[in-house]
Each structure stands twice: as C-alpha cells, then as structure tokens.
Scaffold this motif. Structure first.
Motif, PDB file in Angstrom:
ATOM      1  N   SER A 116     -20.084  -0.496   3.900  1.00  0.00           N
ATOM      2  CA  SER A 116     -19.924  -1.934   4.137  1.00  0.00           C
ATOM      3  C   SER A 116     -18.455  -2.183   4.518  1.00  0.00           C
ATOM      4  O   SER A 116     -17.775  -1.293   5.029  1.00  0.00           O
ATOM      5  CB  SER A 116     -20.354  -2.687   2.876  1.00  0.00           C
ATOM      6  N   GLU A 164     -23.201   6.154   3.365  1.00  0.00           N
ATOM      7  CA  GLU A 164     -23.830   4.876   3.031  1.00  0.00           C
ATOM      8  C   GLU A 164     -25.266   5.137   2.586  1.00  0.00           C
ATOM      9  O   GLU A 164     -26.014   5.824   3.262  1.00  0.00           O
ATOM     10  CB  GLU A 164     -23.797   3.937   4.247  1.00  0.00           C
ATOM     11  N   ALA A 170     -23.873 -13.836   5.276  1.00  0.00           N
ATOM     12  CA  ALA A 170     -23.809 -15.234   5.708  1.00  0.00           C
ATOM     13  C   ALA A 170     -22.359 -15.582   6.012  1.00  0.00           C
ATOM     14  O   ALA A 170     -21.599 -14.753   6.495  1.00  0.00           O
ATOM     15  CB  ALA A 170     -24.414 -16.118   4.625  1.00  0.00           C
ATOM     16  N   ASP A 218     -15.068  -4.433  -3.812  1.00  0.00           N
ATOM     17  CA  ASP A 218     -15.840  -4.996  -4.919  1.00  0.00           C
ATOM     18  C   ASP A 218     -16.089  -3.985  -6.039  1.00  0.00           C
ATOM     19  O   ASP A 218     -16.432  -4.381  -7.155  1.00  0.00           O
ATOM     20  CB  ASP A 218     -17.202  -5.506  -4.412  1.00  0.00           C
TER      21      ASP A 218
HETATM   22  C1  LIG Z   1     -25.304  -6.635   3.478  1.00  0.00           C
HETATM   23  C2  LIG Z   1     -24.164  -7.367   2.855  1.00  0.00           C
HETATM   24  C3  LIG Z   1     -23.947  -8.722   3.185  1.00  0.00           C
HETATM   25  C4  LIG Z   1     -22.869  -9.426   2.620  1.00  0.00           C
HETATM   26  N1  LIG Z   1     -22.665 -10.711   3.002  1.00  0.00           N
HETATM   27  C5  LIG Z   1     -21.602 -11.389   2.534  1.00  0.00           C
HETATM   28  C6  LIG Z   1     -21.348 -12.733   2.975  1.00  0.00           C
HETATM   29  O1  LIG Z   1     -22.082 -13.286   3.751  1.00  0.00           O
HETATM   30  N2  LIG Z   1     -20.245 -13.383   2.494  1.00  0.00           N
HETATM   31  C7  LIG Z   1     -19.387 -12.762   1.631  1.00  0.00           C
HETATM   32  O2  LIG Z   1     -18.385 -13.355   1.255  1.00  0.00           O
HETATM   33  N3  LIG Z   1     -19.612 -11.514   1.191  1.00  0.00           N
HETATM   34  C8  LIG Z   1     -20.698 -10.805   1.615  1.00  0.00           C
HETATM   35  N4  LIG Z   1     -20.931  -9.527   1.189  1.00  0.00           N
HETATM   36  C9  LIG Z   1     -20.010  -8.951   0.200  1.00  0.00           C
HETATM   37  C10 LIG Z   1     -18.709  -8.491   0.819  1.00  0.00           C
HETATM   38  O3  LIG Z   1     -18.970  -7.490   1.783  1.00  0.00           O
HETATM   39  C11 LIG Z   1     -17.863  -7.959  -0.279  1.00  0.00           C
HETATM   40  O4  LIG Z   1     -17.620  -8.944  -1.240  1.00  0.00           O
HETATM   41  C12 LIG Z   1     -16.487  -7.498   0.138  1.00  0.00           C
HETATM   42  O5  LIG Z   1     -16.300  -7.423   1.482  1.00  0.00           O
HETATM   43  C13 LIG Z   1     -16.233  -6.145  -0.449  1.00  0.00           C
HETATM   44  O6  LIG Z   1     -17.013  -5.225   0.218  1.00  0.00           O
HETATM   45  P1  LIG Z   1     -17.306  -3.810  -0.392  1.00  0.00           P
HETATM   46  O7  LIG Z   1     -17.492  -2.945   0.797  1.00  0.00           O
HETATM   47  O8  LIG Z   1     -16.304  -3.450  -1.412  1.00  0.00           O
HETATM   48  O9  LIG Z   1     -18.685  -4.002  -1.178  1.00  0.00           O
HETATM   49  P2  LIG Z   1     -20.136  -4.257  -0.598  1.00  0.00           P
HETATM   50  O10 LIG Z   1     -20.067  -5.117   0.596  1.00  0.00           O
HETATM   51  O11 LIG Z   1     -20.981  -4.668  -1.722  1.00  0.00           O
HETATM   52  O12 LIG Z   1     -20.621  -2.809  -0.102  1.00  0.00           O
HETATM   53  C14 LIG Z   1     -20.923  -1.729  -0.935  1.00  0.00           C
HETATM   54  C15 LIG Z   1     -21.658  -0.699  -0.077  1.00  0.00           C
HETATM   55  O13 LIG Z   1     -21.820   0.495  -0.819  1.00  0.00           O
HETATM   56  C16 LIG Z   1     -23.132   0.976  -0.645  1.00  0.00           C
HETATM   57  N5  LIG Z   1     -23.457   1.765  -1.823  1.00  0.00           N
HETATM   58  C17 LIG Z   1     -23.625   1.315  -3.099  1.00  0.00           C
HETATM   59  N6  LIG Z   1     -23.873   2.345  -3.940  1.00  0.00           N
HETATM   60  C18 LIG Z   1     -23.841   3.458  -3.180  1.00  0.00           C
HETATM   61  C19 LIG Z   1     -24.032   4.841  -3.477  1.00  0.00           C
HETATM   62  N7  LIG Z   1     -24.293   5.258  -4.723  1.00  0.00           N
HETATM   63  N8  LIG Z   1     -23.937   5.751  -2.466  1.00  0.00           N
HETATM   64  C20 LIG Z   1     -23.685   5.342  -1.189  1.00  0.00           C
HETATM   65  N9  LIG Z   1     -23.508   4.032  -0.852  1.00  0.00           N
HETATM   66  C21 LIG Z   1     -23.576   3.120  -1.830  1.00  0.00           C
HETATM   67  C22 LIG Z   1     -23.989  -0.289  -0.497  1.00  0.00           C
HETATM   68  O14 LIG Z   1     -25.216  -0.043   0.130  1.00  0.00           O
HETATM   69  C23 LIG Z   1     -23.059  -1.172   0.334  1.00  0.00           C
HETATM   70  O15 LIG Z   1     -23.231  -0.982   1.702  1.00  0.00           O
HETATM   71  C24 LIG Z   1     -22.008  -8.779   1.689  1.00  0.00           C
HETATM   72  C25 LIG Z   1     -22.250  -7.433   1.343  1.00  0.00           C
HETATM   73  C26 LIG Z   1     -23.301  -6.729   1.913  1.00  0.00           C
HETATM   74  C27 LIG Z   1     -23.525  -5.277   1.547  1.00  0.00           C
END
Ligand SMILES: Cc1cc2nc3c(=O)[nH]c(=O)nc-3n(C[C@H](O)[C@H](O)[C@H](O)COP(=O)(O)OP(=O)(O)OC[C@H]3O[C@@H](n4cnc5c(N)ncnc54)[C@H](O)[C@@H]3O)c2cc1C
Length: 417
Positions: free
Chosen positions: A12, A33, A44, A309
C-alpha cells in the motif's frame, strides 16, 4: 551503504513510499503484498499537505492539476441547509487512489510479489529472513514492516501494542458529481462542508476519482460522518452481516445489513442538512469504519523497522496519515543514506519517528475528545469532551497545517521541508 537488500512488507502507500525512497539511495528493494492484485479500486477521499507532494516529487511522480481539487473555504450547514459559520481556508483534497496509482505505476512490476503473505520474521546478526504463507523465505539486510494497523510484524515483535477503539465510527461514501441534484451540487461542490449535530461530526468535500477502465478523471463528493457507537452494546451488532456472522476486525462494505444502512439513512434525514442527507441517499456503497488509534513504544528491532500505520495510527481528524507515512519513508531513507552504519540509522529513525507519531496521535485524540466523550455520563466528561465549538472544529479538523511542521520540528526531524 549501496547494494544492500531491503524487503518491504505491504504494497500500500507505506510500502510504496519506502520502496521508492530506498531505491533512490541505491538499495536493492523487493516489495511483498498479501493481496492478489492492485488496491486502487478501494479507498476514498484524503487531505493533502505540501510535505506529501514534496516526497512524491522527489520520487519523480508528476504533480499535476488532476491530483487534487483546490478549495478556498469551509462552511458549517445547519439542519435547514443554511450556512451558519464560514471560514476561509485554502486546501487541496485528493483521493487515496490518486496517490496510490502513480506510486505503483512508477515502481518496477518485477520488484513486487502479490499473494505474498508474511507470517513471521527471523532476526539474525546483520540481517533478516522473511517467512511467507506459501512456504517461501527471503533474506535481506533490512525488513520494513509497512503492513498496516493489524501488522503481522508488530504482532510478533510488540504484541502489547494494540489498536485502541476510539468510541465512534466513520460512515463514508463517494457520490459522482453527475449523480448529485443541481441544488446539492451548487451548495456543496466548491467547498469543505461541516454539519455538527449533537455529539456527531460530518464533513464533506469534492475529490478527483480516476476511472480505471477509461483512465479518465471525474469528480465525486466524499463524506465522512463520525458517530459514537458503544463498543459493547452497539458495535458488535453493526458488524454482524445478514447471515448472523460477526466480523470482529470490521465488516466488508458489501456485507453491511440492509436494516443498518436504512437506519443510517433515516438518521441522516433527521440530523443533517438536506443537501448532505440527499448525498448520503445517493451513495451506492455506504460503509463504515470503526476508528482506532495506535502507538508503538519502539519502531526498530534489530534489522526490522515499523513504518506507516504499522507504527502509529492517528485518528483521521488529523488528516495526515498518508503524509506521516510519506515522511516516515523519507526519514528512513535519509537516515540510511547519511549514517555510518545501518544500526545508527535505525536508532535515529526510531527516536525521530516515535516523537512525531506520538505527537500526531495526541493531536487526533484531542480533536476527537468530544466524539469519544459522548459515551460517558455527562458528569464524567472533561471540558473538551462536553463542548464542541463549530469554529474550532472547522479550524482544526483535517486542516492543511495539521501540525505536521511543528511536530517535525519537535521531533528533531531531518526531513523538515
Ligand atoms: C485499500 C486501501 C484503501 C485505503 N483508503 C484510504 C482512504 O481513502 N483514506 C485514507 O485516509 N486512508 C486510506 N487507507 C489507509 C492509508 O493507506 C493509511 O492510513 C496510510 O497511508 C498508511 O499506509 P500503510 O501502507 O502504512 O498501511 P495500509 O494502507 O493499511 O497498508 C498495509 C498493507 O499491508 C498489506 N499487508 C498486511 N499484512 C500483510 C502481511 N502479513 N503480508 C503482506 N502484506 C500485508 C495489506 O494488504 C496492505 O496493502 C487505505 C488503505 C488501504 C489498504
């Protein structure tokens, strides 16, 4: 420190920002992923900050006019749909997929493995081994946990750090502007709108949306409606589908029961400005997310790093989750590029991003105190939990400054813009 190998878990935004930034400083990067495909069809609206665009620009993503919609003012609408408060504020609103899509497209496809679910990590001197559900193992000099709020890595390395339910949910949805009535469009589409029924907060703003099939950009109205929901007596029922199955980690949008959706639409008619209620009625996929926040007391474990996150989640009122993630990735790359050893770089990252994350979570709790307080008896509420001043809400919720600059300075950040 070139030719080192980084394994990035999570494809992500956090994973993509980290993967790009480490490639830029010469690391060999592989992204993993667990989902089977592209994530862009989900997500959104989001707020943006200059700091987010600066990181994207550094990565080489073109920042064009389609990336966001610039707004000039905020208003609060009363129950009759009249403007009760007004505040000039310049802000650019975007959508999750508008940030995700160019970052993903700019990353080499052969460097991403989908359907790769990390199950465990083994740490050894000077390296890590990642173990996946399909039985494969990968070795690296560094492993970056960008696997989100339910992080497998954090669960293994820091099991006591759990997301904390804030006491309310966010009802959300998107309505294409072509589906809005002319009157609602005229009232809502050019500005950031609030409704403040007792104990609740709704905000709505336009965002750009890309049609994946035609690659054309259109615009849609995005809304977020925060409503207190008791964790014991109400939330389990809200998360129970038509078959009676309860989804403890949050119910997928298509499974939300019809009676729950109908009750929410009826509440919109009763509590919100008519233009907003109409928008909610015209939303095809109305859904909700329970609001959590999360703090990690430690971000690095040998050669494993938590980011985005997986490390800290501030409530969405701050409107800076994605910007924080981009800055985490930039801080990690800067520390790795300018420190004598990986260990020294990780120590620096840990101190700096922990301070920043703590500050952001505290800000989110402060902004959400009024909503959280609704579950307490009136006599037990603090001043912040009892009182909601419309001008303060409009000035602070999802505001473009979001304290990012101040928190960066307080954290001693090396990545201040
Ligand atoms: C599909 C989606 C839509 C979102 N939409 C919004 C939005 O509209 N507005 C907003 O403010 N925030 C949204 N968010 C959250 C936003 O992306 C996060 O708050 C912020 O950008 C931090 O992102 P991150 O990559 O740390 O975490 P996340 O965006 O939660 O991504 C974590 C990723 O790790 C992957 N993952 C989890 N566990 C494992 C594992 N064991 N092995 C391999 N992969 C794994 C998940 O599938 C995910 O793709 C969304 C997240 C996702 C996944």
């Amino acid at each position: 420190m070139s030719s080192r190998r980084a394994l990035v878990i999570g494809g992500s935004l956090g994973g993509l920002f980290a993967a790009h930034m480490l490639r830029r400083i010469g690391w060999d990067v592989q992204l993993f992923e667990r989902s089977g495909d592209d994530l862009a069809t989900r997500g959104a609206g989001i707020g943006t900050h200059a700091e987010l665009f600066a990181v994207m620009q550094e990565i080489g993503v073109p920042i064009d006019a389609n990336l966001g919609i610039a707004l000039q003012e905020r208003v609060c609408l009363d129950r009759d749909g009249e403007v009760s408060h007004r505040l000039p504020m310049v802000q650019t609103m975007s959508a999750w997929a508008r940030i995700y899509r160019p970052l993903k497209d700019a990353f080499p496809a052969e460097r991403t493995r989908f359907n790769a679910r990390l199950t465990a990590v083994e740490c050894k001197d000077g390296g890590v081994t990642a173990c996946f559900a399909d039985g494969t193992r990968e070795e690296g000099d560094l492993l970056i946990g960008a696997d989100g709020i339910r992080s497998t890595l954090r669960e293994q390395l820091l099991p006591a750090a759990q997301p904390r339910y804030a006491g309310y949910v966010a009802w959300r949805g998107l309505v294409p502007e072509s589906d809005m009535s002319p009157a609602s469009h005229a009232a809502l589409f050019h500005r950031y709108t609030f409704c403040l029924p007792d104990g609740e907060v709704l905000l709505a703003y336009p965002v750009p949306v890309v049609d994946d099939a035609t690659q054309t950009t259109h615009r849609a109205m995005n809304f977020v409606w925060y409503r207190p929901v008791d964790p014991i007596t109400e939330l389990p029922d809200l998360c129970t589908d038509e078959t009676g199955h309860q989804h403890a980690q949050g119910i997928p949008p298509p499974l939300i029961r019809r009676d729950v959706l109908a009750a929410t639409r009826a509440s919109a008619d009763r509590l919100l400005a008519p233009q907003i209620a109409e928008t909610i009625h015209r939303t095809k996929q109305l859904f909700f997310q329970p609001i959590f926040d999360l703090e990690s007391p430690q971000l690095t474990f040998g050669r494993v790093v938590l980011l985005g996150d997986a490390a800290f989640v501030a409530r969405p009122h701050v409107g800076a989750g994605i910007t924080k993630t981009a800055l985490d990735a930039k801080a990690l790359a800067t520390a790795l590029d300018t420190s004598a050893t990986i260990e020294a770089a990780l120590a620096r990252y840990d101190v700096e991003r922990r301070r920043f994350g703590q500050g952001l979570v505290a800000r989110g709790r402060r902004l959400g105190a009024y909503l959280e307080g609704q579950l307490k008896p009136i006599a037990q509420r603090s001043v912040a939990e009892s009182h909601q001043d419309p001008m303060t809400v409009m000035r602070e919720m999802g505001a473009p400054h979001a304290g990012v600059r101040e928190l960066s300075a307080a954290a001693g950040s090396s990545v201040q813009p």
